[in-house]
Motif scaffolding. Structure first.
Motif, short mmCIF file in Angstrom:
data_model
loop_
_atom_site.label_atom_id
_atom_site.label_comp_id
_atom_site.label_asym_id
_atom_site.label_seq_id
_atom_site.Cartn_x
_atom_site.Cartn_y
_atom_site.Cartn_z
N ILE A 77 39.01 46.72 48.06
CA ILE A 77 40.30 46.55 47.40
C ILE A 77 41.21 45.74 48.33
CG2 ILE A 77 42.35 47.71 46.47
CD1 ILE A 77 40.58 50.08 45.70
N ILE A 78 41.79 44.68 47.80
CA ILE A 78 42.63 43.79 48.59
C ILE A 78 44.03 43.74 48.01
CG2 ILE A 78 42.97 41.37 49.24
CD1 ILE A 78 39.94 41.10 49.40
N ALA A 79 45.03 43.92 48.85
CA ALA A 79 46.42 43.89 48.36
C ALA A 79 47.38 43.84 49.54
CB ALA A 79 46.69 45.13 47.50
N CYS A 80 48.67 43.79 49.23
CA CYS A 80 49.74 43.86 50.24
C CYS A 80 50.78 44.89 49.80
CB CYS A 80 50.46 42.52 50.36
SG CYS A 80 49.41 41.12 50.76
N GLY A 81 51.48 45.43 50.76
CA GLY A 81 52.67 46.26 50.48
C GLY A 81 52.38 47.45 49.60
N THR A 82 53.23 47.64 48.62
CA THR A 82 53.09 48.76 47.70
C THR A 82 51.75 48.72 46.98
OG1 THR A 82 55.45 49.08 47.35
CG2 THR A 82 54.04 49.67 45.52
N GLY A 141 46.15 50.79 46.32
CA GLY A 141 44.74 50.60 46.66
C GLY A 141 44.16 51.77 47.44
N LEU A 142 44.95 52.31 48.38
CA LEU A 142 44.46 53.47 49.15
C LEU A 142 44.19 54.65 48.24
CD1 LEU A 142 46.80 53.48 52.30
CD2 LEU A 142 44.43 52.74 52.21
N ILE A 143 45.07 54.86 47.27
CA ILE A 143 44.84 55.95 46.31
C ILE A 143 43.63 55.62 45.45
CG2 ILE A 143 45.87 57.23 44.37
CD1 ILE A 143 48.62 56.79 45.83
N GLY A 144 43.47 54.33 45.14
CA GLY A 144 42.27 53.89 44.40
C GLY A 144 41.00 54.24 45.14
N GLU A 145 41.03 54.13 46.46
CA GLU A 145 39.86 54.50 47.26
C GLU A 145 39.52 55.97 47.07
OE1 GLU A 145 40.49 54.24 51.51
OE2 GLU A 145 38.37 54.51 51.94
N TYR A 146 40.53 56.82 47.16
CA TYR A 146 40.28 58.26 46.98
C TYR A 146 39.72 58.51 45.58
CZ TYR A 146 42.86 59.46 51.28
OH TYR A 146 43.26 59.59 52.57
N LEU A 147 40.29 57.86 44.58
CA LEU A 147 39.87 58.07 43.18
C LEU A 147 38.43 57.61 42.95
CD1 LEU A 147 43.09 56.76 41.41
CD2 LEU A 147 42.05 58.98 40.91
N GLU A 170 41.80 46.83 52.12
CA GLU A 170 42.17 45.87 53.16
C GLU A 170 43.53 45.25 52.86
OE1 GLU A 170 40.11 44.40 55.71
OE2 GLU A 170 38.07 44.96 55.13
N TYR A 171 44.29 45.04 53.91
CA TYR A 171 45.46 44.17 53.79
C TYR A 171 44.93 42.75 53.63
CZ TYR A 171 48.93 47.55 55.57
OH TYR A 171 49.79 48.61 55.74
N ALA A 191 44.73 33.97 48.84
CA ALA A 191 43.82 33.33 49.80
C ALA A 191 42.61 34.22 50.09
CB ALA A 191 44.57 33.01 51.08
N ALA A 192 42.84 35.53 50.18
CA ALA A 192 41.74 36.46 50.44
C ALA A 192 40.74 36.42 49.28
CB ALA A 192 42.28 37.88 50.63
N LEU A 193 41.25 36.29 48.07
CA LEU A 193 40.36 36.25 46.90
C LEU A 193 39.54 34.98 46.87
CD1 LEU A 193 42.56 37.64 44.03
CD2 LEU A 193 40.87 38.80 45.43
#
Ligand code: F6R
Length: 367
Positions: free
Chosen positions: A55-60, A65-71, A83-84, A115-117
């Motif tokens: 999961i790639i994202a920034c900020g909020t 994404g972190l909660i997505g990891e748990y889910l 990842e940031y 850019a990460a994508l």
């Protein structure tokens, strides 16, 4: 345009029963016991055969994404890394065509995420987007995706986009888990019925906590620091609560997993340190009780977000905010609402420009 609210941010906080509902509409079919998401279904083999999800994202959106990891790890048992975007793109990451990348972005225009994508795409990963802005740059370069139907978010601080992102991630986790057999039918049916009731829970939280939180905020107008603590699903919710406060009130705030306290931040605690603790009944409650005892012994000012009828944490807290009980995985959605209100009112009482905080832009189109 602000619908009678003083700021867009408050309007958007209050829109969350609707934005979460709109995000589930047509996807969550409770009676049929089905989650319909064409973007997932059309590429189910990609998800089924994935070595891992990144999961790639920034900020909020990164907090979502972190909660997505748990889910996703809990319900679909697929390994997830979060990842940031800015770190990922510059560290020569290992990516293969067996990886599924999920990008989360409200604006769909965040330069680092974009850019990460591009990098992940070049290496052959399958790219899934969770964007709010239709036809945005990120939405256009993804292979598939699901839009959050939060509606336009005007306030710079993300509120309803965040809870809509959590809604989509929940749907994805349940859909994948149901499909790959890690989430049994009885649990699936129970969870989706509860998810269906989340807009109503948010509505209840808004009406039952608004005035109380507004009053609590008055006592912290002069604060210079804040700690936010949670465990499990509510650790990212603590990070998000702290980010909201920093962004709009300019008070320094840190979110931490509650058990990490003793590895450093506990040194900060004295009678001048406000500490927001997210401690719903489901999810490591007994563990958090002992974390709260440690804070209490050092005279920290405790603002506790607990379930109705809570006794142990409430007895130690200076301020108690009650939220309805839900399955643990939904608690960050419900707990985030009073934390958004707390940040909002503290900022308002400090005379800050809550909709357009200094130094921040709604879309970060430069790295
Ligand atoms: C926080 C906030 C920012 C954004 C971040 C990512 O309230 O608004 O931290 O979450 O800039 O933006 P998107 O989601 O548009 O990629």
């Amino acid at each position: 345009e602000k619908g009678g609210y003083e700021h867009f941010m408050l309007k958007e906080i209050f829109e969350q029963p609707k934005s979460v509902h709109d995000t589930m509409r047509g996807r969550l079919l409770v009676e049929e016991g089905v989650i319909k998401m064409a973007g997932i279904w059309d590429h189910i083999e990609k998800f089924k055969n994935a070595n891992r999800i990144i999961i790639i994202a920034c900020g909020t959106s990164w907090h979502a994404g972190l909660i997505g990891e748990y889910l996703i790890e809990e319900y679909a048992r697929i390994p997830v890394e979060v990842e940031y975007a800015s770190e990922f793109r510059y560290r020569n990451p290992i990516i293969t065509d067996k990886d599924v990348v999920i990008a989360i972005s409200q604006s769909g225009e965040t330069a680092d995420t974009m850019a990460a994508l591009k990098l992940a795409k070049e290496k052959g990963a399958f790219i899934y987007g969770i964007c709010n802005v239709v036809d945005s740059s990120i939405a256009r370069i993804t292979d598939a995706g699901s839009y959050t139907h939060a509606g336009p978010e005007i306030g710079v601080a993300s509120t309803k986009a965040f809870t809509a992102q959590l809604t989509i991630l929940t749907l994805i986790a349940f859909k994948l888990g149901k499909h790959n057999g890690n989430l049994g039918n009885a649990d699936f049916m129970r969870l989706i019925a509860e998810l269906d009731a989340i807009p109503k829970r948010i509505e209840d939280v808004l009406s039952s906590t608004h005035d109380l939180v507004q009053n609590i905020a008055k006592d912290f107008v002069g604060a210079t620091n804040f700690l936010y603590l949670g465990r499990g699903y509510n650790y990212p919710a603590a990070l998000e609560g702290a980010l909201k406060l920093k962004e709009i009130s300019y008070i320094h705030a840190e979110g931490y997993p509650a058990a990490e306290m003793k590895h450093g931040p506990i040194a900060l605690i004295d009678e001048n340190m406000p500490i927001v603790i997210i401690a719903p009944k489901k999810g490591h409650y007994d563990k958090i009780v002992s974390n709260v005892q440690e804070i209490k012994a050092r005279k920290g000012k405790i603002i506790a977000v607990v379930n109705k009828g809570d006794t142990q944490v409430s007895a130690m807290a200076d301020y108690v905010i009650e939220i309805p009980e839900t399955a643990e995985c939904f608690s960050p959605i419900v707990a985030s609402v009073p934390l958004q209100l707390l940040a909002y009112y503290i900022a308002v009482y400090r005379g800050a420009n809550v909709d357009q905080p200094r130094n921040l832009a709604k879309s970060v189109t430069v790295e």
